[in-house]
Design a protein around this motif. Sequence first.
Motif, PDB file in Angstrom:
ATOM      1  N   SER A 108     -10.553 -35.692 -60.285  1.00  0.00           N
ATOM      2  CA  SER A 108     -10.033 -36.940 -59.737  1.00  0.00           C
ATOM      3  C   SER A 108      -9.180 -37.657 -60.776  1.00  0.00           C
ATOM      4  O   SER A 108      -9.152 -37.283 -61.953  1.00  0.00           O
ATOM      5  CB  SER A 108     -11.180 -37.856 -59.305  1.00  0.00           C
ATOM      6  OG  SER A 108     -11.845 -38.379 -60.431  1.00  0.00           O
ATOM      7  N   TYR A 138      -2.289 -31.005 -46.839  1.00  0.00           N
ATOM      8  CA  TYR A 138      -3.108 -30.240 -45.907  1.00  0.00           C
ATOM      9  C   TYR A 138      -2.258 -29.353 -44.999  1.00  0.00           C
ATOM     10  O   TYR A 138      -2.710 -28.300 -44.564  1.00  0.00           O
ATOM     11  CB  TYR A 138      -4.013 -31.185 -45.113  1.00  0.00           C
ATOM     12  CG  TYR A 138      -4.842 -32.026 -46.050  1.00  0.00           C
ATOM     13  CD1 TYR A 138      -5.910 -31.469 -46.756  1.00  0.00           C
ATOM     14  CD2 TYR A 138      -4.534 -33.352 -46.288  1.00  0.00           C
ATOM     15  CE1 TYR A 138      -6.644 -32.210 -47.658  1.00  0.00           C
ATOM     16  CE2 TYR A 138      -5.275 -34.106 -47.192  1.00  0.00           C
ATOM     17  CZ  TYR A 138      -6.324 -33.529 -47.869  1.00  0.00           C
ATOM     18  OH  TYR A 138      -7.048 -34.260 -48.773  1.00  0.00           O
ATOM     19  N   ALA A 142     -16.907 -34.753 -52.044  1.00  0.00           N
ATOM     20  CA  ALA A 142     -15.819 -35.494 -51.382  1.00  0.00           C
ATOM     21  C   ALA A 142     -14.618 -34.583 -51.144  1.00  0.00           C
ATOM     22  O   ALA A 142     -13.994 -34.624 -50.078  1.00  0.00           O
ATOM     23  CB  ALA A 142     -15.419 -36.705 -52.211  1.00  0.00           C
ATOM     24  N   HIS A 164     -15.356 -32.264 -48.237  1.00  0.00           N
ATOM     25  CA  HIS A 164     -15.308 -32.994 -46.974  1.00  0.00           C
ATOM     26  C   HIS A 164     -13.875 -33.288 -46.546  1.00  0.00           C
ATOM     27  O   HIS A 164     -13.529 -33.148 -45.368  1.00  0.00           O
ATOM     28  CB  HIS A 164     -16.108 -34.296 -47.073  1.00  0.00           C
ATOM     29  CG  HIS A 164     -16.166 -35.021 -45.771  1.00  0.00           C
ATOM     30  ND1 HIS A 164     -15.248 -35.986 -45.416  1.00  0.00           N
ATOM     31  CD2 HIS A 164     -17.008 -34.890 -44.717  1.00  0.00           C
ATOM     32  CE1 HIS A 164     -15.531 -36.437 -44.208  1.00  0.00           C
ATOM     33  NE2 HIS A 164     -16.597 -35.779 -43.759  1.00  0.00           N
ATOM     34  N   LYS A 165     -13.034 -33.697 -47.489  1.00  0.00           N
ATOM     35  CA  LYS A 165     -11.631 -33.979 -47.153  1.00  0.00           C
ATOM     36  C   LYS A 165     -10.956 -32.739 -46.554  1.00  0.00           C
ATOM     37  O   LYS A 165     -10.219 -32.841 -45.575  1.00  0.00           O
ATOM     38  CB  LYS A 165     -10.852 -34.446 -48.392  1.00  0.00           C
ATOM     39  CG  LYS A 165     -11.140 -35.878 -48.771  1.00  0.00           C
ATOM     40  CD  LYS A 165     -10.273 -36.324 -49.918  1.00  0.00           C
ATOM     41  CE  LYS A 165      -8.935 -36.695 -49.354  1.00  0.00           C
ATOM     42  NZ  LYS A 165      -8.365 -37.935 -49.823  1.00  0.00           N
ATOM     43  N   PRO A 220      -7.620 -32.239 -54.208  1.00  0.00           N
ATOM     44  CA  PRO A 220      -7.410 -33.251 -53.167  1.00  0.00           C
ATOM     45  C   PRO A 220      -7.756 -34.676 -53.589  1.00  0.00           C
ATOM     46  O   PRO A 220      -7.385 -35.629 -52.907  1.00  0.00           O
ATOM     47  CB  PRO A 220      -8.309 -32.790 -52.019  1.00  0.00           C
ATOM     48  CG  PRO A 220      -9.233 -31.797 -52.585  1.00  0.00           C
ATOM     49  CD  PRO A 220      -8.626 -31.255 -53.839  1.00  0.00           C
ATOM     50  N   LEU A 221      -8.429 -34.841 -54.726  1.00  0.00           N
ATOM     51  CA  LEU A 221      -8.802 -36.186 -55.193  1.00  0.00           C
ATOM     52  C   LEU A 221      -7.877 -36.690 -56.301  1.00  0.00           C
ATOM     53  O   LEU A 221      -8.197 -37.643 -57.001  1.00  0.00           O
ATOM     54  CB  LEU A 221     -10.247 -36.197 -55.711  1.00  0.00           C
ATOM     55  CG  LEU A 221     -11.325 -35.639 -54.783  1.00  0.00           C
ATOM     56  CD1 LEU A 221     -12.689 -35.747 -55.448  1.00  0.00           C
ATOM     57  CD2 LEU A 221     -11.312 -36.323 -53.442  1.00  0.00           C
ATOM     58  N   ASN A 260     -17.670 -42.287 -44.943  1.00  0.00           N
ATOM     59  CA  ASN A 260     -17.972 -41.102 -44.143  1.00  0.00           C
ATOM     60  C   ASN A 260     -19.463 -40.821 -44.049  1.00  0.00           C
ATOM     61  O   ASN A 260     -19.873 -39.749 -43.588  1.00  0.00           O
ATOM     62  CB  ASN A 260     -17.221 -39.890 -44.711  1.00  0.00           C
ATOM     63  CG  ASN A 260     -15.748 -39.970 -44.396  1.00  0.00           C
ATOM     64  OD1 ASN A 260     -15.337 -39.700 -43.288  1.00  0.00           O
ATOM     65  ND2 ASN A 260     -14.952 -40.395 -45.379  1.00  0.00           N
ATOM     66  N   TYR A 320     -15.003 -43.481 -50.305  1.00  0.00           N
ATOM     67  CA  TYR A 320     -14.738 -42.419 -49.326  1.00  0.00           C
ATOM     68  C   TYR A 320     -16.056 -41.846 -48.796  1.00  0.00           C
ATOM     69  O   TYR A 320     -16.244 -41.698 -47.584  1.00  0.00           O
ATOM     70  CB  TYR A 320     -13.893 -41.303 -49.960  1.00  0.00           C
ATOM     71  CG  TYR A 320     -13.676 -40.140 -49.040  1.00  0.00           C
ATOM     72  CD1 TYR A 320     -12.638 -40.149 -48.105  1.00  0.00           C
ATOM     73  CD2 TYR A 320     -14.518 -39.028 -49.068  1.00  0.00           C
ATOM     74  CE1 TYR A 320     -12.450 -39.082 -47.234  1.00  0.00           C
ATOM     75  CE2 TYR A 320     -14.337 -37.965 -48.210  1.00  0.00           C
ATOM     76  CZ  TYR A 320     -13.306 -37.996 -47.295  1.00  0.00           C
ATOM     77  OH  TYR A 320     -13.131 -36.947 -46.423  1.00  0.00           O
ATOM     78  N   ASN A 345     -12.376 -32.029 -43.109  1.00  0.00           N
ATOM     79  CA  ASN A 345     -11.921 -33.081 -42.208  1.00  0.00           C
ATOM     80  C   ASN A 345     -10.495 -32.828 -41.705  1.00  0.00           C
ATOM     81  O   ASN A 345     -10.093 -33.352 -40.674  1.00  0.00           O
ATOM     82  CB  ASN A 345     -12.002 -34.435 -42.930  1.00  0.00           C
ATOM     83  CG  ASN A 345     -12.267 -35.570 -41.990  1.00  0.00           C
ATOM     84  OD1 ASN A 345     -12.869 -35.399 -40.938  1.00  0.00           O
ATOM     85  ND2 ASN A 345     -11.811 -36.742 -42.365  1.00  0.00           N
ATOM     86  N   HIS A 346      -9.732 -32.028 -42.458  1.00  0.00           N
ATOM     87  CA  HIS A 346      -8.367 -31.661 -42.054  1.00  0.00           C
ATOM     88  C   HIS A 346      -8.307 -30.255 -41.457  1.00  0.00           C
ATOM     89  O   HIS A 346      -7.235 -29.673 -41.327  1.00  0.00           O
ATOM     90  CB  HIS A 346      -7.418 -31.762 -43.252  1.00  0.00           C
ATOM     91  CG  HIS A 346      -7.066 -33.171 -43.581  1.00  0.00           C
ATOM     92  ND1 HIS A 346      -7.809 -33.931 -44.449  1.00  0.00           N
ATOM     93  CD2 HIS A 346      -6.066 -33.961 -43.140  1.00  0.00           C
ATOM     94  CE1 HIS A 346      -7.273 -35.129 -44.536  1.00  0.00           C
ATOM     95  NE2 HIS A 346      -6.222 -35.192 -43.750  1.00  0.00           N
TER      96      HIS A 346
END
Length: 190
Positions: free
Chosen positions: A115, A4, A24, A27-28, A155-156, A171, A167, A31-32
């Motif tokens: 993922s 990030y 997800a 959102h990640k 990111p996954l 959340n 996750y 969230n950063h």
Amino acid sequence: MNIYDKLNKELVLVQLSGGKDSIAALHKLLNHGISCKAIHFTHKWCYHIPTLEAERICREFDVEIEIQDITNELSKVFLNGFCGRPCRVCKGIMDRITVTYAESINASYICTGDSKSDRTLFKRLIKVGGIEDMYINRYFNASLKLPANLRILRPLAEMDNEDVLNYLSANRIMVRRVGDTGDKYYEYSR
């Protein structure tokens, strides 16, 4: 340095299917504090739940979404004697449009919901370049060469299906499930 930190002040275009993984991933990033826009694809033969979920999540997360209908592109392929798995054709069309749109909005990254559960993809990533960074690299798909200014973000990369579900639960993000991919050979939960 985490992934990030590399994204600071960069625009990320998220391929948002409306399923659990892409939600997800979005959102990640948010969230950063990462700046994101989303792109979502639809066609006249698809389920409507993913589009409704993508729109709902973008409203909830205050993210701009571009919805692209690829019915015409798919019709040209399928009406010309196509034989094979339609999901592969669809993916190529979506990826080409995603790259064009990413360039038009000056995005530096395209984020996918890939993922760890997609073992075939990650084996391919290693095979095509001994990819050291599973999170950020230049591999999108075998038939598409990325412009020099774009990178793919996953990111996954170290999360499996259970990790993604945990996750989302942690959340308090609810995702309506679509039961298949339209691919009778490799069905999985979106």
